[in-house]
Design a protein around this motif. Structure first.
Motif, mmCIF file in Angstrom:
data_model
loop_
_atom_site.group_PDB
_atom_site.id
_atom_site.type_symbol
_atom_site.label_atom_id
_atom_site.label_comp_id
_atom_site.label_asym_id
_atom_site.label_seq_id
_atom_site.Cartn_x
_atom_site.Cartn_y
_atom_site.Cartn_z
ATOM 1 N N ILE A 78 0.848 -1.188 0.000
ATOM 2 C CA ILE A 78 0.000 0.000 0.000
ATOM 3 C C ILE A 78 0.891 1.249 0.000
ATOM 4 N N PRO A 79 0.999 1.941 -1.155
ATOM 5 C CA PRO A 79 1.863 3.125 -1.211
ATOM 6 C C PRO A 79 1.373 4.209 -0.240
ATOM 7 N N GLY A 80 2.278 4.938 0.385
ATOM 8 C CA GLY A 80 1.897 6.035 1.285
ATOM 9 C C GLY A 80 1.759 5.601 2.730
ATOM 10 N N PHE A 81 1.822 4.295 2.985
ATOM 11 C CA PHE A 81 1.699 3.797 4.357
ATOM 12 C C PHE A 81 3.073 3.687 5.020
ATOM 13 N N ASN A 82 3.894 4.728 4.927
ATOM 14 C CA ASN A 82 5.200 4.665 5.576
ATOM 15 C C ASN A 82 5.214 5.605 6.772
ATOM 16 N N ASN A 83 5.433 5.031 7.966
ATOM 17 C CA ASN A 83 5.376 5.795 9.222
ATOM 18 C C ASN A 83 4.093 6.627 9.285
ATOM 19 N N PHE A 84 2.979 6.008 8.944
ATOM 20 C CA PHE A 84 1.706 6.720 8.836
ATOM 21 C C PHE A 84 0.895 6.564 10.133
ATOM 22 N N PRO A 85 0.536 7.707 10.779
ATOM 23 C CA PRO A 85 -0.154 7.631 12.086
ATOM 24 C C PRO A 85 -1.645 7.384 11.932
ATOM 25 N N ILE A 86 -2.023 6.207 11.475
ATOM 26 C CA ILE A 86 -3.424 5.953 11.109
ATOM 27 C C ILE A 86 -4.371 6.048 12.307
ATOM 28 N N VAL A 87 -3.898 5.611 13.481
ATOM 29 C CA VAL A 87 -4.779 5.621 14.657
ATOM 30 C C VAL A 87 -5.198 7.049 15.000
ATOM 31 N N SER A 88 -4.231 7.982 15.112
ATOM 32 C CA SER A 88 -4.581 9.364 15.475
ATOM 33 C C SER A 88 -5.401 10.027 14.373
ATOM 34 N N LYS A 89 -5.116 9.680 13.121
ATOM 35 C CA LYS A 89 -5.867 10.287 11.999
ATOM 36 C C LYS A 89 -7.346 9.888 12.046
ATOM 37 N N LYS A 120 -9.171 11.368 15.081
ATOM 38 C CA LYS A 120 -9.449 12.794 14.893
ATOM 39 C C LYS A 120 -10.743 12.996 14.095
ATOM 40 N N PHE A 121 -10.962 12.152 13.095
ATOM 41 C CA PHE A 121 -12.176 12.237 12.278
ATOM 42 C C PHE A 121 -13.426 11.869 13.077
ATOM 43 N N LEU A 122 -13.323 10.824 13.918
ATOM 44 C CA LEU A 122 -14.535 10.210 14.466
ATOM 45 C C LEU A 122 -14.705 10.366 15.974
ATOM 46 N N ASN A 123 -13.620 10.725 16.675
ATOM 47 C CA ASN A 123 -13.662 10.817 18.136
ATOM 48 C C ASN A 123 -14.092 9.500 18.790
ATOM 49 N N ILE A 124 -13.623 8.399 18.221
ATOM 50 C CA ILE A 124 -13.862 7.050 18.767
ATOM 51 C C ILE A 124 -12.487 6.411 18.948
ATOM 52 N N PRO A 125 -12.222 5.697 20.072
ATOM 53 C CA PRO A 125 -10.894 5.093 20.229
ATOM 54 C C PRO A 125 -10.597 4.033 19.169
ATOM 55 N N VAL A 126 -9.332 4.019 18.727
ATOM 56 C CA VAL A 126 -8.925 3.128 17.629
ATOM 57 C C VAL A 126 -7.705 2.322 18.058
ATOM 58 N N THR A 127 -7.702 1.046 17.737
ATOM 59 C CA THR A 127 -6.517 0.214 17.974
ATOM 60 C C THR A 127 -6.093 -0.423 16.646
#
Ligand SMILES: [Zn+2]
Length: 318
Positions: free
Chosen positions: A84-95, A98-105
């Protein structure tokens, strides 16, 4: 309720589960090209799942994300998504948070598939077993004495990048001759394109007049005994047998469960793979490890179910 996601190189699959991990709704979309677009898609899918269930977004207590590539679970980042291009050191959990205000793991997608297998009862009675996912890439999960083995930061068992041919072609990971270059959906299609380019007669030509070449077409033509399609699966079976033999010799597992799209094509390769395994595993390990493909109903759902269970484990009591 909880949401579970499987972000693969081809599709994003999502489920909404109740608090016990039972699936209520399932949705799937094509994986977009950029990491930020993937975050947007995940957010839209969560809202869409809540709407389909006629529930407010606030009723979703947690989101689990399983993704291809290496992750840092604690930091909530994808270190490297090979497919998956662009997934390098990508902070997906915080992103996503931030959109949904639901905890993510976050978990590696093979770990979520493993958790899905446990939830669906495949590991009943097993203490040491491996899940091998045969999809766009190849991944694995390992249960060691009843516990999921996750390595030091949420990763382990990247068996798709186990070298099985020292002189093999270069892999996007930087190594060469990796297992998944011979046993993934991508490898089947590349192999087919190579044979077709040589002009070898095949019913694959006719199929390609009306639809794009896919592992499904190669499988269907192999079932009908098309020579090219059969030779593609024969090569696949051989290398799969080599890789599985390595895993059996290292881990001596009670079972290897096959998941991912290609697990459903097992009648085109498993008998040949079993012969390779029988010829390569150590004497004390022969006929001790069962190879079990998951059912047609389960293979798509295991990773997102496992991701939802990861969220239940993390946020179920909060
Ligand atoms: Zn590799």
């Amino acid at each position: 309720m909880f949401a579970g996601f499987d972000i693969g190189g081809t599709n994003i699959k999502a489920v909404l589960t109740n608090d016990n991990g039972a699936v209520q709704y399932y949705k799937k979309i094509e994986t977009p090209n950029s990491a930020n677009d993937i975050v947007t898609c995940v957010s839209i899918l969560v809202k869409s799942l809540a709407k389909t269930a006629s529930q407010p977004l606030s009723s979703i207590k947690g989101i689990g994300i399983g993704t291809a590539g290496t992750i840092n679970k604690k930091a909530g980042t994808i270190i490297s998504g090979v497919n998956i291009p662009g997934f390098n050191n990508f902070p997906i959990v915080s992103k996503v948070q931030k959109f949904l205000n639901i905890p993510v793991t976050i978990e590696n997608d093979a770990t979520t598939a493993l958790m899905g297998c446990i939830s669906r009862g495949y590991s009943s009675g097993l203490n040491n077993w491996i899940l091998l996912t045969l999809g766009t890439g190849v991944g694995a999960g390992f249960v060691f004495n009843g516990n999921i083995f996750t390595g030091q930061n949420g990763n382990s068992m990247e068996v798709g990048h186990m070298c099985i041919n020292f002189h093999g072609p270069e892999c996007p990971c930087g190594s060469n001759g990796c297992f998944e270059l011979y046993t993934s959906v991508s490898s089947l299609i590349e192999n087919a394109i190579g044979l077709i380019a040589k002009g070898i007669p095949s019913s694959l030509y006719d199929r390609m007049n009306s639809e794009p070449l896919s592992s499904k077409i190669i499988y269907e033509e192999a079932v009908k005994k098309d020579e090219v399609a059969c030779s593609i699966f024969s090569k696949f079976a051989h290398y799969l047998g080599i890789g599985i033999s390595n895993l059996i010799n290292i881990f001596n597992p009670e079972a290897i469960i096959l998941s991912g799209g290609l697990s459903q094509a097992h009648k085109c390769y498993l008998a040949e793979t079993q012969k390779v395994i029988a010829s390569r595993v150590l004497n004390g390990f022969k006929n001790k490890c069962r190879i079990i493909p998951v059912s047609e109903n389960d293979y798509r759902l295991l990773p997102p179910i496992g991701a939802a269970i990861a969220a239940i484990n993390a946020y179920g009591n909060s």
